[in-house]
Design a protein around this motif. Structure first.
Motif, short mmCIF file in Angstrom:
data_model
loop_
_atom_site.label_atom_id
_atom_site.label_comp_id
_atom_site.label_asym_id
_atom_site.label_seq_id
_atom_site.Cartn_x
_atom_site.Cartn_y
_atom_site.Cartn_z
N VAL A 79 4.64 -3.58 -5.05
CA VAL A 79 5.69 -2.69 -5.47
C VAL A 79 5.90 -2.31 -3.89
N GLY A 80 4.34 -1.87 -2.90
CA GLY A 80 3.86 -1.74 -2.53
C GLY A 80 4.90 -1.33 -0.98
N PRO A 81 5.78 -2.98 -0.35
CA PRO A 81 6.21 -3.61 -0.20
C PRO A 81 8.26 -2.76 0.02
N ARG A 82 7.98 -2.31 -1.28
CA ARG A 82 9.52 -1.96 -1.46
C ARG A 82 9.23 -0.28 -1.25
N ILE A 83 8.07 -0.03 -1.40
CA ILE A 83 7.70 1.34 -0.99
C ILE A 83 7.96 1.99 0.55
N VAL A 84 7.11 1.19 1.05
CA VAL A 84 7.21 0.80 2.81
C VAL A 84 9.06 0.95 3.19
N ALA A 85 9.64 0.00 3.30
CA ALA A 85 10.99 -0.01 3.04
C ALA A 85 12.03 1.07 2.14
N ALA A 86 11.56 1.52 1.98
CA ALA A 86 12.28 2.87 0.82
C ALA A 86 11.43 3.78 2.31
N ARG A 87 10.36 4.37 2.08
CA ARG A 87 9.98 5.14 2.85
C ARG A 87 11.17 4.86 4.52
N ARG A 88 11.10 4.15 4.81
CA ARG A 88 11.47 3.60 6.23
C ARG A 88 13.29 3.98 6.50
N GLU A 89 13.42 3.02 4.74
CA GLU A 89 15.09 3.91 5.45
C GLU A 89 15.10 5.29 5.10
N ALA A 90 13.88 6.88 4.03
CA ALA A 90 14.12 7.76 3.23
C ALA A 90 13.78 9.03 4.97
N ARG A 91 13.56 7.99 5.56
CA ARG A 91 12.44 8.85 7.45
C ARG A 91 14.19 8.38 8.53
N GLN A 92 14.49 8.02 8.38
CA GLN A 92 15.35 7.78 9.39
C GLN A 92 17.08 8.90 8.65
N ARG A 93 17.33 8.48 7.20
CA ARG A 93 18.53 9.10 6.81
C ARG A 93 18.38 10.25 7.06
N HIS A 94 16.83 10.87 6.51
CA HIS A 94 16.90 12.50 6.76
C HIS A 94 15.80 13.15 8.08
N GLY A 95 15.48 12.02 8.99
CA GLY A 95 14.36 12.82 10.14
C GLY A 95 12.99 13.10 9.70
N TRP A 96 13.00 12.77 8.90
CA TRP A 96 11.12 13.05 8.39
C TRP A 96 11.27 12.48 6.90
N ILE A 97 10.04 12.68 6.36
CA ILE A 97 9.46 12.79 5.04
C ILE A 97 8.30 13.18 4.77
N MET A 98 8.42 14.03 3.19
CA MET A 98 6.92 14.42 2.29
C MET A 98 6.71 13.45 1.44
N ASP A 99 5.76 13.06 0.88
CA ASP A 99 5.19 11.73 0.52
C ASP A 99 4.13 11.98 -0.51
N SER A 100 4.15 11.76 -1.43
CA SER A 100 2.28 11.42 -1.67
C SER A 100 2.18 10.29 -2.94
N TYR A 101 1.07 9.78 -3.42
CA TYR A 101 0.97 8.54 -4.41
C TYR A 101 -0.28 8.60 -5.10
N VAL A 102 -0.20 8.12 -6.27
CA VAL A 102 -1.79 7.95 -6.83
C VAL A 102 -2.28 6.20 -7.11
N LEU A 103 -3.07 6.35 -6.54
CA LEU A 103 -3.62 4.89 -6.89
C LEU A 103 -4.54 4.56 -8.18
N LYS A 104 -4.72 3.92 -9.03
CA LYS A 104 -5.65 3.29 -9.98
C LYS A 104 -5.84 2.40 -9.96
N ARG A 105 -7.29 1.90 -9.98
CA ARG A 105 -8.01 0.31 -10.02
C ARG A 105 -8.44 0.56 -11.49
N LYS A 106 -8.23 -1.04 -11.68
CA LYS A 106 -8.32 -1.86 -12.77
C LYS A 106 -9.33 -1.94 -13.02
N SER A 107 -10.03 -1.57 -14.62
CA SER A 107 -11.56 -1.40 -14.50
C SER A 107 -12.28 -2.81 -15.56
#
Length: 249
Positions: free
Chosen positions: A221-249
């Protein structure tokens, strides 16, 4: 006596206001709304909407002002931020003096909560004269992100760490934890990690009408997020995002 209320307003949804926040908004003599340039005009408009929904009196005045811009070219990051905060404090003091004088209640509406990755408290303590400061807590982007994904943040009995995109990019995965919350990431720092065994829960414009959320294996999903961020920033002129990463034990 001058009182400054820093009011946590959540992530943009007026329904996230607490009763305490609504009461503090109505108790203010003056509400200051900062403008961050045309690219982020949505943020000022959301504050206007929150005031329109929450205010139940015609006594409270609203004043808008242009927020100083940080010098991104400053090589010393800390010095650049300190200089920027000094400039913001000076603009706050100027607007308070112009619109309210030396006594009364002035409020600033703070995204999320004033205590978490927000500098409003540090800036407030630079004001001259120094006001009495009160904080009204608000829903954070971390809470909004976990709610959007129906995600329990911590594993049972385990810690998690909250950090920034800059720190993740420079230092890599923090030692001693399997769950990392990343905020203030202007460049999708998760791309610098080895994606094997990592899951991500990502969200942008949380609590706003244009909210976007994605989740899954980071490698997928990482590449899809990068593409979505790029498109959203172009559309709005800015972006505020955050995320959680979890490492499988």
């Amino acid at each position: 006596m001058l009182t400054l209320s820093l009011i946590g307003i959540g992530c943009g949804d007026p329904r996230q206001l607490t009763f305490a926040a609504t009461a503090a908004i109505n108790a203010a003599d003056l509400i200051l709304i900062p403008r961050k340039g045309t690219a982020k005009s949505d943020l000022a408009e959301l504050r206007r909407t929150i005031c329109a929904d929450a205010l139940s009196n015609d006594r409270t005045r609203i004043a808008e002002f242009d927020l100083p811009v940080r010098d991104a070219g400053e090589e010393d990051y800390r010095k650049g931020v300190d200089d920027w905060h000094d400039a913001i404090a000076a603009s706050w003091s100027q607007e308070i003096a112009r619109n309210l004088g030396g006594e009364g209640r002035v409020a600033l509406l703070i995204w999320g909560d004033p205590s978490l990755y927000d500098s409003s408290l540090r800036i407030a303590r630079r004001l001259d004269p120094l006001p009495s400061i009160e904080v009204i807590p608000g829903i954070t982007s971390i809470q909004a992100l976990c709610a959007a994904h129906a995600l329990p943040l911590n594993e049972i009995g385990e810690p998690f760490l909250v950090t920034t995109g800059r720190r993740l990019r420079e230092a890599g995965w923090p030692p001693g934890v399997d769950t990392v919350v990343v905020m203030l990431d202007g460049g999708a720092a998760f791309q610098t990690l080895d994606a094997a065994g990592l899951q991500i829960w990502w969200g942008a414009y949380l609590g706003m009408p244009d909210q976007i959320v994605m989740a899954g294996e980071l490698a997928e999903v990482g590449p899809r997020i990068v593409a979505a961020r790029r498109e959203a920033r172009q559309r709005h002129g800015w972006i505020m995002d955050s995320y959680v990463l979890k490492r499988k034990s």
